[in-house]
Design a protein around this motif. Sequence first.
Motif, PDB file in Angstrom:
ATOM      1  N   ALA A   1     109.957   7.186 -43.358  1.00 42.46           N
ATOM      2  CA  ALA A   1     110.818   6.231 -42.657  1.00 42.46           C
ATOM      3  C   ALA A   1     112.093   6.883 -42.147  1.00 42.46           C
ATOM      4  N   ARG A   2     112.654   7.822 -42.913  1.00 41.59           N
ATOM      5  CA  ARG A   2     113.935   8.424 -42.548  1.00 41.59           C
ATOM      6  C   ARG A   2     113.805   9.582 -41.566  1.00 41.59           C
ATOM      7  N   HIS A   3     112.664  10.259 -41.565  1.00 37.99           N
ATOM      8  CA  HIS A   3     112.573  11.511 -40.814  1.00 37.99           C
ATOM      9  C   HIS A   3     111.455  11.563 -39.785  1.00 37.99           C
ATOM     10  N   THR A   4     110.578  10.564 -39.741  1.00 35.88           N
ATOM     11  CA  THR A   4     109.453  10.603 -38.805  1.00 35.88           C
ATOM     12  C   THR A   4     109.179   9.216 -38.259  1.00 35.88           C
ATOM     13  N   GLY A   5     108.226   9.154 -37.345  1.00 39.01           N
ATOM     14  CA  GLY A   5     107.712   7.885 -36.862  1.00 39.01           C
ATOM     15  C   GLY A   5     106.382   7.544 -37.507  1.00 39.01           C
ATOM     16  N   LEU A   6     106.032   8.237 -38.581  1.00 34.36           N
ATOM     17  CA  LEU A   6     104.771   8.016 -39.275  1.00 34.36           C
ATOM     18  C   LEU A   6     104.905   6.928 -40.329  1.00 34.36           C
ATOM     19  N   ARG A   7     103.790   6.245 -40.588  1.00 33.58           N
ATOM     20  CA  ARG A   7     103.732   5.240 -41.635  1.00 33.58           C
ATOM     21  C   ARG A   7     102.403   5.353 -42.362  1.00 33.58           C
ATOM     22  N   ILE A   8     102.370   4.863 -43.608  1.00 38.59           N
ATOM     23  CA  ILE A   8     101.124   4.851 -44.376  1.00 38.59           C
ATOM     24  C   ILE A   8     100.296   3.641 -43.955  1.00 38.59           C
ATOM     25  N   ALA A   9      99.077   3.906 -43.453  1.00 42.31           N
ATOM     26  CA  ALA A   9      98.188   2.829 -43.023  1.00 42.31           C
ATOM     27  C   ALA A   9      97.176   2.464 -44.095  1.00 42.31           C
TER      28      ALA A   9
END
Length: 453
Positions: A374-382
């Motif tokens: 959340a703080r360093h990327t645009g990735l999320r756990i799906a």
Amino acid sequence: MTAPVSRPILSRPVLSRPSAARPPVDRQPVARGLPVNPELWPDVVRVPGAPVRAAVAERLVRRAVARLPLRLALPGRAPAGSSDPDTPLLRVHRPDAFFARIAESGLVGFGESYMAGEWDSDDLVGVLTVLASQVASLIPAPLQRLRGAWALRQPSAQRNTVAGARGNISRHYDLSNDLFSLFLDESMTYSAALFPPDGEPADVRSPAGAEPLTVAQHRKIDRLLDLAAVGPGTRLLEIGTGWGELALRAARRGAEVVTVTLSREQRELALLRIREAGYEDRVTVLLQDYRQVRGAYDAAVSVEMIEAVGEEFWPVYFRTLERLLTPGGRIALQAITMPHDRLLASRRTFTWIQKYIFPGGLLPSVTAVEQVLARHTGLRIAEDTGFGPHYARTLELWRERFTERAAEVAELGFDETFRRMWTFYLAYSEAGFRSGYLDVRQLLLVRGAAATL
């Protein structure tokens, strides 16, 4: 397949030490006459001379044992602790050394005491499982609050910089391909397997007659490749080659694979296996740090590699994965995790595992991964699937194989101290999963908006 003969590195432990000053040294001989090489194992030979602190440690240990399903036997005394004869028994052969080590360096000393032969158990996993299940309360609350004053600190030499990571990885994975081949299955897979539910048939995609551990390893790999949607034409990046089994199975699906490792020994065997399988045109194995990878990939897979990244480099690790991923790409990770509160309590301390097995290692929590993303990327756990009990079973099989082939381990040049160290490591890890203190999870990462899949 059987690993080719390679030159063993004789019993090479991690010799990094905490910077804190040491108390006076007691040069007593090691218990029970176990031969210990002082050049290879200086802190196993060395016994702290701290009788007052050892007496305090003995009182604390006895107090802890009194409330645990555990028995403690000291020479010439009846076992203390549980009255149930079926509970695990920890037999101390040399109390002065055992308690002095615990007084000086806690669980690090506890592990070194086992390496020295100062204590034993007929149910090592049982003893360690009881301790792992109560790890947060073994030390009294007042001492826990002063943890920063007495806990050993991680040495700066183990930081996972580009140069440091290469050295840290080499100390474990470059020990000898032959060593690992003695206890791993024929797939040479060194991570948690995924077994079928009790009563269900083995995976039909595995060859008839294949051993259960190999079948379970392939099931784990195939699930990760499915998570990452790997198929014909997929440009796949693998961070952490191992001995090449995942890359081989991806190539069989028609993927074009680039896989990176910092282990020269692993790369050598992976290249041989890829060549023998006829996939040299589909798999490239690079001796390279993940931070140095370039290109664009449709999918990325990394199996139990984040544990070797180090907390300060987790943002770089995930930003690198994001940078290398094409739009719509997917990342499948397998990670060993610990509870978030235990990560916060132990993240700065120096552990037995870090000293002797995985220098620079640190297990994340799922919460920590979510925060870094959340703080360093645009990735999320799906997707997030845990299967910790399967790792306990995997480790049990490895430990049994290692024990059965101890003579062959010795023939490779690994001494008795190393063999006790490795036995403790496998049992210690198994206990972590049996107690629920550790978990292993397969995570699917995708970019922002797609994270609701």
